[in-house]
Design an enzyme around this catalytic site. Structure first.
Site, PDB file in Angstrom:
ATOM      1  CE1 TYR A 160      -6.715   1.484   1.653  1.00 41.70           C
ATOM      2  CE2 TYR A 160      -4.896   3.028   1.407  1.00 41.70           C
ATOM      3  CZ  TYR A 160      -5.795   2.139   0.855  1.00 41.70           C
ATOM      4  OH  TYR A 160      -5.773   1.891  -0.497  1.00 41.70           O
ATOM      5  CG  ASP A 259       1.775   1.856   5.658  1.00 41.40           C
ATOM      6  OD1 ASP A 259       2.465   2.682   5.036  1.00 41.40           O
ATOM      7  OD2 ASP A 259       0.684   1.428   5.246  1.00 41.40           O
ATOM      8  CE  LYS A 286       0.400   7.146  -0.683  1.00 45.77           C
ATOM      9  NZ  LYS A 286      -0.697   7.102  -1.598  1.00 45.77           N
TER      10      LYS A 286
HETATM   11  C1  PLP Z   1      -0.697   4.323   4.544  1.00 46.07           C
HETATM   12  C2  PLP Z   1      -0.834   3.691   3.200  1.00 46.07           C
HETATM   13  N1  PLP Z   1      -0.446   2.415   3.036  1.00 46.07           N
HETATM   14  C3  PLP Z   1      -0.550   1.801   1.849  1.00 46.07           C
HETATM   15  C4  PLP Z   1      -1.043   2.463   0.750  1.00 46.07           C
HETATM   16  C5  PLP Z   1      -1.153   1.748  -0.560  1.00 46.07           C
HETATM   17  O1  PLP Z   1      -0.237   2.260  -1.475  1.00 46.07           O
HETATM   18  P1  PLP Z   1      -0.534   2.102  -3.053  1.00 46.07           P
HETATM   19  O2  PLP Z   1      -1.721   2.958  -3.348  1.00 46.07           O
HETATM   20  O3  PLP Z   1       0.738   2.559  -3.701  1.00 46.07           O
HETATM   21  O4  PLP Z   1      -0.820   0.658  -3.298  1.00 46.07           O
HETATM   22  C6  PLP Z   1      -1.445   3.784   0.863  1.00 46.07           C
HETATM   23  C7  PLP Z   1      -1.998   4.518  -0.286  1.00 46.07           C
HETATM   24  O5  PLP Z   1      -2.526   5.598  -0.197  1.00 46.07           O
HETATM   25  C8  PLP Z   1      -1.358   4.429   2.134  1.00 46.07           C
HETATM   26  O6  PLP Z   1      -1.771   5.684   2.317  1.00 46.07           O
END
Ligand code: PLP
Length: 463
Positions: A160, A259, A286
Site C-alpha cells: 500500500y 516508502d 505522517k
Molecule cells: C505506507 C504508506 N504509504 C502511503 C500512505 C499514504 O499517505 P497519506 O494517507 O498521507 O496520503 C500511507 C498511509 O497510511 C501508508 O501507510
C-alpha cells in the site's frame, strides 16, 4: 437509561455494549450519513455499526462525545508520534498561527525541516514537501520514471502506498498466485492503462524479483516498497532481503524506492538506517508534520535536481498550494526535534513490551495467533505460522473472519482505540502503565472472544 439486553453470544454482547456506550456517536453518525457516503470521509476510519466520534485528545488519551476515555494506540494511523496536543508543539503552532499559515512564497520553516530530514535520513540528499503521503509516493514514482526514461514501476503484491492511480494495483495480495502474482487493478475507476506501467512481485522473494527484472529491466524505472510493509501486516523483511533488492537494482540498473511513510519513526534514519540499505529515493509523511497534513519525497541529488526550474524546459513540474506551509513545517520541526534517539529507543522498547505481552496472552489463552512488528509498530496476525509474503498475511486475516472487527469493537468497549486491522503504534507520552492497561484490555477481550473463535475460526484454538 437504555438497558443492555440479555446477550446470547459474545458478538451480541459486544455490539449491545458498544451501542449502549456510544449513543451520542450514533446520533452524529445518523446526521453525517446525510452529507457524506456512510457518514465518513476516509475508508480506513469507517467501521460498523458506526464509528465512535472522538471529541478531544490529550497525550496518549482520547475522549469521545459520550465522555468515554480511550488509550489511543492508533495515533491517526501512526502519525501522532507524540500523541495529542503535545504542549511544545501546540505552543510553536499557536505562535505560527498568529503570524500567518502560508505566504505563497518561500519561508524559513521549510528550510529548517528539510535540513533536519536530510541530516537524518541516509538517502536524502535533497527533498521536496507535499501535503500527503499519497502525493509523496506519486511524485517519487514520477521522478524515478523521468530520471530513468522508462515507464514501469514494480511494487509488492499486497503493498500500500496511498490512493493515486499507479498504486491502486494489487493492494490486496493475490491469494491465487503460486510464485508469480500478476498485477490487478484494485478498484473501479482506475484506468486499465495503469497496468502498462505497474508490475508486481511477492515480498521476501528475491528469486521472483530477479526473474521479473531479468525479463523486463529495460522497461523498468524502479522498485517501490515499504521496507517493513505496514498495511500488508508488519511482516518483517527476511534477513538479507533488502540488501538483496539493492544488489538486484544495481545489477539490473533500476532505482530502489522506499516508502518510509510509516517506518520512519523506527529509528532517526528510518528503516533504511536499521537495515543499512540506501534506496535511491524515499517517501516520508505522517510524523514529519507534527499532526498536520504532510508528505515529502527525496533522495539522490542527481534525481531531485530534475525539479529545479532553472533547468530549461525539461524541469519536472511539482506544485501544491499548501506545500511546505508554515503550520505543517513549524509543528513538524518541533515534532521531529523531540523525536530524538532517546525518545525513539524508549517507544521502541514499549512496543517490544506490548509485543511480548500480546504473545504471552495468546499462549496463555491457547490462541494460535502472534504479534509481529518492530519497536513502536506492532500488529496482530491471526496465525502462529511464520509469514513470508503479504499473501500469507492476507490469507490468515481472511480466515479470521469477523474476529478482527469484534476485537476492535470490544477494545473500544474496554477503553482502547485501535484500527480494525489490529495494528498498534506507541506514542511518546505512553509509559509502562499504558502498556499494562492495553494488555489487560486485550486479555479480557480475547478471553471473551474464544467462544466466537470456536465457531468462526476454529483453526485459531489449540486442541
Ligand atoms: C505506507 C504508506 N504509504 C502511503 C500512505 C499514504 O499517505 P497519506 O494517507 O498521507 O496520503 C500511507 C498511509 O497510511 C501508508 O501507510
Amino acid at each position: 437509561m437504555v438497558m443492555i439486553r440479555a446477550a446470547a453470544t459474545a458478538e451480541e454482547e459486544i455490539l449491545a455494549r458498544y451501542e449502549e456506550r456510544t449513543g451520542a456517536s450514533r446520533f452524529r453518525h445518523e446526521e453525517a450519513r446525510r452529507y457524506m457516503p456512510a457518514g465518513d470521509t476516509r475508508a480506513a476510519t469507517f467501521y460498523s455499526p458506526y464509528p465512535t466520534y472522538m471529541r478531544a485528545g490529550d497525550g496518549a488519551w482520547l475522549s469521545d462525545c459520550d465522555g468515554n476515555r480511550y488509550l489511543d494506540l492508533l495515533n491517526n494511523f501512526t502519525s501522532l508520534v507524540h500523541g495529542h496536543a503535545q504542549p511544545d508543539i501546540v505552543e510553536y503552532a499557536a505562535d505560527q498561527l498568529t503570524r500567518g499559515t502560508v505566504f505563497g512564497t518561500a519561508a524559513e520553516p521549510q528550510v529548517a525541516l528539510a535540513k533536519l530530514l536530510v541530516e537524518r535520513v541516509p538517502s536524502f540528499e535533497m527533498l521536496r514537501f507535499t501535503n500527503s503521503g499519497t502525493e509523496a509516493t506519486m511524485m517519487m514514482m514520477r521522478a524515478a520514471r523521468a530520471y530513468m526514461g522508462r515507464d514501469i514501476i514494480v511494487k509488492l503484491d499486497g503493498g500500500y502506498h496511498g490512493s493515486h492511480d499507479f498504486v491502486e494495483v494489487s493492494v490486496k495480495a493475490d491469494l491465487d498466485a503460486s510464485l508469480e502474482p500478476t498485477a490487478h487493478l484494485e478498484g473501479r475507476g482506475v484506468p486499465a492503462a495503469v497496468l502498462n506501467a505497474v508490475m508486481v512481485a511477492p515480498f521476501n522473494d528475491l528469486p521472483a524479483m530477479e526473474r521479473l527484472l531479468n525479463r523486463h529491466h529495460e522497461r523498468i524505472a524502479g522498485i517501490i516498497l515499504e521496507p517493513m510493509p505496514n498495511s500488508g501486516g508488519m511482516v518483517p523483511p527476511a534477513p538479507g532481503y533488502l540488501r538483496g533488492l539493492r544488489d538486484l537494482a544495481d545489477t539490473y540498473d533500476v532505482l530502489l524506492l522506499f516508502d518510509e511513510i510509516v517506518t520512519l519513526r523506527l529509528s532517526s534514519g528510518g528503516y533504511q538506517a536499521i537495515a543499512d540499505v540506501r534506496p535511491d529515493l524515499t517517501a516520508v509523511a505522517k510524523i514529519i508534520g507534527g499532526g498536520f497534513p504532510v508528505g515529502a519525497f527525496g533522495g539522490r541529488r542527481a534525481i531531485m535536481q530534475l525539479f529545479d526550474p532553472l533547468r530549461d524546459a525539461d524541469a519536472l513540474f511539482h506544485s501544491g498550494t499548501f506545500n511546505g506551509n508554515n503550520m505543517t513545517m513549524t509543528a513538524g520541526l518541533e515534532s521531529m526535534r523531540r523525536l530524538d534517539e532517546t525518545a525513539i529507543r524508549r517507544i521502541n522498547r514499549l512496543g517490544e513490551l506490548l509485543n511480548d505481552g500480546i504473545n504471552r496472552i495468546f499462549k496463555t489463552l491457547g490462541i494460535r495467533a502472534q504479534c509481529l512488528g518492530y519497536g513502536s509498530l506492532q500488529q496482530i496476525q491471526w496465525t502462529d505460522e511464520p509469514l513470508a509474503t503479504l499473501a500469507d498475511a492476507r490469507r490468515a486475516s481472511e480466515r479470521a473472519g469477523k474476529l478482527r472487527d469484534l476485537l476492535h469493537l470490544e477494545l473500544l468497549n474496554r477503553g482502547v482505540y485501535t484500527s480494525n486491522r489490529g495494528m498498534f503504534s506507541i506514542s511518546t507520552p505512553m509509559t509502562e502503565a499504558e502498556i499494562d492497561y492495553a494488555l489487560s484490555a486485550l486479555e479480557g477481550a480475547l478471553a471473551l472472544l474464544k467462544a466466537t473463535m470456536r465457531e468462526v475460526a476454529p483453526q485459531l484454538l489449540r486442541a
